[in-house]
Design a protein around this motif. Structure first.
Motif, mmCIF file in Angstrom:
data_model
loop_
_atom_site.group_PDB
_atom_site.id
_atom_site.type_symbol
_atom_site.label_atom_id
_atom_site.label_comp_id
_atom_site.label_asym_id
_atom_site.label_seq_id
_atom_site.Cartn_x
_atom_site.Cartn_y
_atom_site.Cartn_z
ATOM 1 N N ASP D 183 7.010 14.805 -8.223
ATOM 2 C CA ASP D 183 7.833 13.906 -9.051
ATOM 3 C C ASP D 183 7.338 13.111 -9.469
ATOM 4 N N PRO D 184 5.789 12.864 -10.661
ATOM 5 C CA PRO D 184 6.135 11.555 -10.889
ATOM 6 C C PRO D 184 7.092 10.828 -11.223
ATOM 7 N N GLU D 206 0.675 6.172 -16.520
ATOM 8 C CA GLU D 206 1.324 5.980 -18.235
ATOM 9 C C GLU D 206 1.901 7.897 -18.027
ATOM 10 N N SER D 207 0.488 8.515 -18.510
ATOM 11 C CA SER D 207 1.114 9.606 -19.805
ATOM 12 C C SER D 207 2.204 11.090 -18.858
ATOM 13 N N VAL D 208 2.500 10.402 -17.552
ATOM 14 C CA VAL D 208 3.003 11.383 -16.609
ATOM 15 C C VAL D 208 4.235 10.954 -15.829
ATOM 16 N N GLY D 209 3.882 9.266 -15.958
ATOM 17 C CA GLY D 209 5.230 8.715 -16.074
ATOM 18 C C GLY D 209 6.050 8.033 -14.490
ATOM 19 N N ILE D 210 4.697 7.846 -13.667
ATOM 20 C CA ILE D 210 4.653 6.801 -12.640
ATOM 21 C C ILE D 210 4.486 5.672 -13.384
ATOM 22 N N ARG D 211 4.877 4.941 -12.268
ATOM 23 C CA ARG D 211 5.209 3.715 -12.240
ATOM 24 C C ARG D 211 4.406 2.376 -11.513
ATOM 25 N N VAL D 212 3.371 1.901 -12.225
ATOM 26 C CA VAL D 212 2.416 0.854 -11.715
ATOM 27 C C VAL D 212 2.997 -0.679 -11.311
ATOM 28 N N ILE D 213 3.191 -1.206 -10.729
ATOM 29 C CA ILE D 213 3.758 -2.131 -10.067
ATOM 30 C C ILE D 213 1.917 -3.238 -9.752
ATOM 31 N N ALA D 214 1.320 -4.208 -10.799
ATOM 32 C CA ALA D 214 0.222 -4.623 -10.056
ATOM 33 C C ALA D 214 0.758 -5.913 -9.584
ATOM 34 N N ILE D 215 -0.752 -6.182 -8.829
ATOM 35 C CA ILE D 215 -0.206 -7.125 -7.633
ATOM 36 C C ILE D 215 0.713 -8.807 -8.492
#
Lengths: 322, 322, 322, 322, 322, 322
Positions: D183-184, D206-215
Motif C-alpha cells: 500500500d504505497p 510522489e504519484s502513488v504516495g510513497i514517502r521518500v526521506i532523503a539522507i
C-alpha cells in the motif's frame, strides 16, 4: 664458530613473532658501530625505487623482507650449511635514499657501498628496484670490472626511457658496462622472457658479449647444465650475483612490479642459487620485491628464503677461503 | 608493416600506468567507426556471466583484462612475432549484454558476432563466462560447423542444470553440437579434470566423437605430442579456439569461478598456444577471468599474456595467408 | 549403493553457494545422533591451534574447509571412484576444544576419537594445527602402535620449545613415538625441507627408525618410486595418514602458518594420495589450513580437494574389505 | 522461556569458531521438518542475485552472514531483550534459487514464502539482492497490501532497465505497488541519496504516495523524529521491513554492489532498528551483502548485528502479542 | 542542453561494468582532437607521484578513478544539478609524466595546463600526488596569482626534504606562493591535523597570511560557518580548489599514502564541496588516491563521488555565467 | 630538552619507509642495556594472545604497530606537545611470552613489569590481547590497588569460560579485582556495547562498585562530560589506562578479534585520550590490534596514533611533576 654476539635469536627461545625485526634476527650493526670491523657479511636494505618505470613499491621491500626473515632458522636443511657459525653476519641497516632526487640517491648509494668495500664486508643487499644495483657496482668495482651472474626475466640493458632518461630499472646493466663496472664477457643473464619493446637490448648484449639465456633454453637444458655454463662464464675472478625476484614465476612471487608469466617455480629458484657454489662472490642482491602488490608477504618469504641460500653459498666460500 | 594508426602506444613514450586503457593500448574502433573496414583482428570484450552456476564475476573480466593489457609490449620475446606490424588490430569495445535477460543477451551477442564476421574481422574475445562462446559460434558458423580446440578443466557438455535450464556455462558445447555450430569430429578438449557430477558429459562426447584429453594424459604425453594430435583433429578447415582460464592451475589463475587444482603451470599454458601455429583460426576467446576473486589482477595478467600469444599465432597465420 | 540419506546434495539441484555448509554437502550426524551407527567414514572438524608456535589460525580451518567443500562433486573424474556410493559418509561436526587450556583440549580430543573408534567409524579430520594429530592417535591406537604415512615440510619431531614446553605443533610425533602410539619402523615422512634449528629431530628419527624423505630425494626419484617405498614401510597393518598442507608449495597453499618454499605443486599433491591405494588406513587428517592467511580460500580449496582424494582411497578400500 | 531445543549454542561452551555455522547458532529446521510447527521466527537465506545490474555477489551473502552470526550472543546489551527466550527461533535453511532462470526463481521464492506464511512463521530473511523482496512480498501479502519501512540509499522504484527488463534489483517496489502487494500510502523510504539517472522513480513515488526521506533530511531532523514519522506512516496494520545494507555508509558496509557515500554510521544504522518497536512486523529482510566485495566479512558482521536488532524487536512484539 | 556527443553513456542502456572506462563514461577528446574547442570542462588524469616522500601509488589513481567513475549517473540526487546538460564535459586523457625525471615532468605538466587554459577549458584533474598541483597552477595562473580553497590534513607548505629537495608533495604550496602563483591572502587550508615535524609550515602560513583551519576548529564551528569564511577568503576573483583525499578520515578513504586519523566522514566530505557554490573556480583537483593501498576501490569511489560534486558546482557556475 | 640519544629519527632525514622499525623510530634500549636507567617512558611490545577465545592474532600486534609507528612525527599538531623533548622515551623491545604455556607467560610478564616498575620506568604497552593487562597490573600494583580508566566495548569481567578456564581475554579485570590489583571504586569502563552472554559481568561490576558507561550514555552525554566523571573516579592516586582498540567502531579499527559495531569514530577515539590530562598515569596500554584481520595496517595506524596521544599526556604529566 663465529662470535656468539653474531648469532641470531632462536625461535626456540623467543617466538618468531616477537622482537624488533632485523634481517634473520641478527644484531643490528651500523657502519658507524665499533663492532663493524668484525662483520664478514653485511645484510643491507636498499629501500629505493625511483628507477621504477611502472608500478612502484620496492622501496618498502627491506622492511617486509626483515619481517618475514624472522622465520629463517639457523641451518640449511638441504645442504647442512650453518652460515652464522661460519662467518660473522649482521644487519647493517638501510642505505639512506633521497626519494626526491635520483642522482643524489645514486651518489649516496655509491658512497655507502664504497665504505662497505673498504671495511672488508661482503654485502648481501635487499632491494629496492634494480636500479639500486648500479650504484652498488660503482661502490664495489674499485679494482676493475666484475663478472655477474644475473637471474631475471628482463635484461635491463636498454639505453633510455621516456625520451632520454638514462637511469631507470630497465637500464642499470647498460650503464654498468659503459662505465666499466662489469666485464660483459663475464656476464650471464638467465631466465629472460616476456614481451619485448624491440631487440635493442639483445643487440647490445650480443655486441658486447653478454650471454643471454632465455627461459625456453633454461627449461630445455635444465638447471645443472645452465648453471655449469654460468659458472664457467663467471670464472674464478670476482663476481657479483644479482637476483631479480621476477625471475621466478608470478604465482610464486606475485609481489613485483613487472611480472612475466612462464617462469621457474620456487624449487628451481632455490636450485640455481645452490649451483653458485664455488663462484667468487663479492656481493649479491635480491631486488624488486614490492610489498604493496603482495600484502600477504608470500613474495618476501620466497625472497628471504633465497637470501638465506645466497648467504649459505657466500659464507661457505668465505669460510673455505680463510 | 600495418597502418601506424593501428600501432599500440609504447611504454617508452607514455608510462604503462597512464592513459585510457584499451586492449594492448590499441586504438578503440567500434563497429560503427569508418575505420572498422581496415581492421583485421578485433579484440572484443564480452562482459557477461549470466550463465554462471556458482560464483559470478566474469562480467568484470574485460575491464580488468584491458587494465593489465597495458603491460603488453609490441613483440613476442620468444617467437619474435610482432603482431601489430603484421595485421591491423583494434579494440572494438564491448558487446553489450542484458544482464537481466539471458535470451536477449544471447541474441545481442549473436547479432554482434555476425556483424564482425560480415566485416571480415577475426575476433579475439575476452570473456565473460563460457556461455559467451555459444552466441559467438552462432555468429561465426554461418558457413557450416567449425572445428574447435578447447582448453579447459571442464567439458561444458552437460545437458541442463537446476531442473531443466539449458543455457549455463556448463552447457555451451552441448548446444553448439546440437545446433550444428561445431563438427564434433573436429573438436578436442584438453586439460579436463576435477570432480564429476556423473559421466553424462563424457558419454555425450564419446557418442558424438569429441576427443577428450584428461589432464593425466596431457602430463604423461607432453605438450608437443598432445598438440600434434589437436592440430590433426582440427585439420585445415576453419577452427575456433576457446581457452577457459581454469585450464591453468589455480595457483597461477586464482581469479575464476570454478577452479580445479592439479592443472598446468603458466609456462605450459603458454606453450599450448604456441603449438597452435598453422591452425586455421577463425576466432578465439579467453574466458572465465573473474576479477572479484582476484583483486590483484594476477589472473588477468596471465589472461592477457595468453591473449597476446593467441594474437601472435593468429596474426602470423593471417599475414602468411595474404 | 549406500543409503540415500548419506548422499550429498547435488549442484544440479541446489546451487553450490546455497545451503548450510557441511563437509561435501553431507548430512550432519553428531556422535549422539541415532544414525551414527550407520556411518562408515566420519568427516570431523578439529578447530584448535593452541600448539602453534608462530602464526595462529588453523582453528578457523574447519569452517572454511566446509565452505569450500560445497564445490566438491560426487565422483572422482580421474579414478572414477564415487565414494558416497561405496560407504556411508557423514559430517560429524567439530570436536570441541578448550582454547584456554591445552591439556584439557588434549583430553577432550582423546575422548572424542576414542568414541569414534568404538563406534567403528574411520575418521577423516580437518584441522586444526598438527598438535591435533597427537590426541587423535591417542584415541585410535587402542590396539597397539600404528604405522603412519606423513606428508609435511617439517618432521614435527622436536622435543620441546620455549624452555620446556612439550606440546606444540612441532612435537606431536616425538610424543606419539614415546607414548607407543606410533611404530617408528612403520613411519615415513615425505617432503621435508626448509631451514633447520638443528638436527635434533633428524637424529631422533634416525635413532628410532623413522624414514625421512627430503624434498630433494622426492623430486629426484619421482612420486611412484617414493610412494612404493612408503607403502612398503607402512605394510598391511593399520596405518594413519597425516597430511600437513604445508607439504605443498606455498604458491599452491599460501594459507598456512609455517610455509616452506620449494615444495610439490597441486598435481603432485594429489598424485601422492592416489598412490595410497591399498594402504590399510584407519584414519587420516588434513591439517594446518589457516584461513586468516588466505582469505580467498585457495588453500582450503586445495585442502578439500585432497580430503576428497583421501576419501576416495579410504572408501574404495573399505568397500573392498566388505 | 522458549523451548531449550531452540536455544543457540553458547560461546562459553563451544568456541565461536567451532561447529557447523547456522544463523546465530540456532537449530536448523527445514520446512519439511516436523518441528517446523513450533517455530515462531524463521531465519531464511535467500542466495540469489540475478536481479543485480552491476556487481553481482549477494548470492554468497547468506553463507557469510551465517559464518559471522556465530559471534552473536544471546542478549541485547543495550535493550536487555533476549529474543531466543521470547520466541522459538530457527534457521530454516536457504530458499533454493535457479540462477539460470529469473522467472523460475521468482516462482520458487513465492511458493517458499507462501509456505512460511501458511506455517504461521514470521520470516527474517538474509539476502540476496533486493529483487528477492518482490517474491517475498508475493508470498506474504496474501491478505492484502502491506505497509513497508524501507532503509536504503536507492528507491528501487524504476520501471525497467536495458530496454525493457522489468525485474532487476532497481525495480522491486515499482512491481510490488503495481501488483498490489504494498500500500504505497503506508510505505516510507529512508536514506535515499547518490547520483540519479533521472527523476522517474521519485515522480512515481510522489504519484502513488510513497514517502521518500532523503539522507539530508534524515541527518537534519535526526533519527527519533524521522522514525516517529515512519511508525506513523506504517500505522498498526501489517508492515514489512526491508533493510538494504547500502543504507549504511560504505566505510561501515563496503561489501555491497552499489554503495553510495555519505550515509549513516553503524550506531545510527542500529538506532533506526530499535526505533521500530511497536511496529506490526510480518516479515523483515537484510539484503545486498556481497561477500566478494568484502572478503573480511566486516559488512556481514554489521549485517548480522542488524539482523539481531531486527530479531529483538520482532520477538519482543510477538511475545507481547501472545 | 549541451551537445548529445558530450552526454555520458547511461547504465540503463549499457551495464556499468561494460565499455572502455573513461571518466564518468564521457567521450574521450584529447587536446589534439578537433572537437576540443567545444569542451567546457575537461576531466584530466595526472598519473604522477614522483613527489611522494613515503608510500608511492597515486600514479595509478587516474585509472582506478576512471574505473569507479562508471558508477556515476547523470544527475545529482541532492541538488538536482545535471552537469553534463549544462556544460560540454569530456575526458581529455592523461597528461604524460616522465617518472624518471621530476623536473621534466613539472615542465610537461606546465605546458599541458597552459594549453588547457589557452583552449578556454576549465580543468578538473584526478591525481596523482599533491606535487601535481604546482605545475597545474603554473599553467593556469597566467594572469596573476589565484586564490585557493584547499582541503587536506596537511599544509604542504614545507620548504624542503631530505637535505634540500624542494619539490615533493609536502612543498607545492610553499613554491606556489614563492613563485607568485597563489595570493596567500586568498588561500585557506581546511582540515589540518596529525602529528607535526615542527611548526615551520604553520609559521610560514602565518607570515604570508594563509588561513589554516585545523580539524578541531572545523568540527567545533561546523561546515556552514567554516565554508562561509572560506568563500569570503577566496572572494570573487579566480580561485583554484584543491582537494587532497586525505582530508577525509582514513576509514572512508584508506587508499592514500599519508593518512591521518580523526578526519571528516564522507557526508561531511561532500557537504564542503556543495558549499563552494558561487566561488569563481578556474580549476580543481582531487589528488592522492593511491590504488595499491586500497585494491577494493573504496577510496576511488569516494574520490569520483567528490569529483562529481565538484563538477556540479563548476558546471552550475559556468552555466550561470553564460 | 631530553637527551639527543632519545630523539626519534626524522622523516626529513631518513624516509619513513627506511630503517629497522622501532616504536616511533626511538632507540632500542632493552632492560639489560646500561642506558635503561635514563629512560622515563618505555614503549613495550606484548606479543601474546593465548587468552583469546575466538579469533587469535594480537600476538602479531607489536610488530605491525612498530611498522606503522614510523609515520609518527615528533609533535602533536593539536596540543603542541613534543613528548620526546619532555621525557626520555625508548623502545624496550618485547616482553617474551611462552605461547605454549599460559601460566608461564603470566609469570614471565609479571616479572618483566616488576623490573620496569623497579627501574622507575612508566610503561606504555602495545598488546597483545587483553589478558596481557593482568600480569602488567601484577607487576605494577606493588604498592596497593590502582585505579583504572578503561576504554572498551566489553567489560572483560567474566568469571570463566569453557567450563572453568579463569584466564582468558574476557576475565582479566575480574581477576585483577579479586587479586587486589585494582580498586574497583576507582575503575571506570567506557564504551561498553554489543550482544551479551548474560548479565554476570554487569552484576559483578555493580557489586564491587565499578562504574560502567555504555556507549548509548557515552554518545548522549558527550565526551567532555563523560571524561570529567572518569577523571573524578580515578582521582589523584595512581591510575592505569587500558585502551582496547575494539572501543572504536570496526569501520575505523577492523583489525581486532571481537569487533562490536556502533562505536566511536577516530576523532572521538583521540579526544577521550586528550581528556586524560591531569590523571596520575602509572602505565597504559593499547591492546587487541590483530594484524591477520587487517593486512593493510589501518587499525595499527589508528593504534599508534592513539599510543602517541597517550604518550603526549603521560610525558606532559611527568614533565610537570619534575
Amino acid at each position: 664458530m663465529s662470535d656468539p654476539f653474531f648469532q641470531p635469536v632462536s625461535g626456540f627461545d623467543l617466538p618468531r613473532f616477537a622482537g624488533v625485526p632485523t634481517f634473520m634476527r641478527l644484531p643490528h650493526v651500523s657502519l658507524d658501530d665499533p663492532r663493524i670491523a668484525e662483520v664478514g657479511i653485511g645484510l643491507v636494505g636498499a629501500p629505493w625505487d625511483s628507477g621504477t618505470t611502472n608500478r612502484a613499491g620496492p622501496r618498502h621491500g627491506p622492511r617486509q623482507l626483515r619481517d618475514l626473515s624472522t622465520m629463517i632458522r639457523a641451518g640449511n636443511g638441504a645442504t647442512g650449511v650453518r652460515p652464522f657459525e661460519l662467518v660473522n653476519c649482521a644487519d647493517l641497516g638501510d642505505v639512506p635514499p633521497n626519494p626526491a632526487d635520483l642522482q643524489d640517491s645514486l651518489d649516496r648509494f655509491t658512497r655507502y657501498y664504497s665504505r662497505i668495500r673498504e671495511a672488508g664486508i661482503v654485502p648481501l643487499t635487499a632491494g629496492g628496484d634494480h636500479l639500486c644495483t648500479l650504484p652498488i657496482l660503482r661502490g664495489l668495482a674499485a679494482d676493475g670490472p666484475l663478472g655477474m651472474i644475473h637471474f631475471d626475466s628482463h635484461t635491463d640493458l636498454f639505453h633510455s626511457y621516456f625520451g632520454g632518461s638514462m637511469y631507470t630499472h630497465g637500464t642499470p646493466f647498460r650503464r654498468a658496462v659503459e662505465e666499466g663496472l662489469l666485464d660483459p664477457k663475464r656476464v650471464v643473464q638467465i631466465g629472460i622472457r616476456g614481451t619485448a619493446y624491440d631487440t635493442e637490448d639483445r643487440d647490445f648484449a650480443e655486441s658486447v658479449g653478454i650471454r643471454v639465456i632465455a627461459i625456453e633454453e633454461f627449461f630445455k637444458r635444465g638447471i645443472e647444465d645452465v648453471m655449469a655454463e654460468a659458472r664457467s662464464i663467471a670464472g674464478t675472478r670476482p663476481t657479483y650475483v644479482s637476483y631479480d625476484i621476477d625471475f621466478v614465476d608470478p604465482a610464486f612471487a606475485p609481489g613485483t612490479g613487472t611480472p612475466e608469466v612462464g617462469g621457474p617455480n620456487s624449487f628451481q629458484a632455490i636450485q640455481v642459487v645452490r649451483e653458485l657454489r664455488g663462484v667468487n662472490i663479492v656481493g649479491a642482491d635480491l631486488v624488486e620485491v614490492s610489498p604493496p602488490f603482495d600484502p600477504s608477504g608470500a613474495t618476501a618469504w620466497l625472497g628471504v628464503s633465497l637470501m638465506f641460500e645466497l648467504l649459505c653459498v657466500m659464507a661457505e666460500q668465505m669460510a673455505a677461503a680463510t
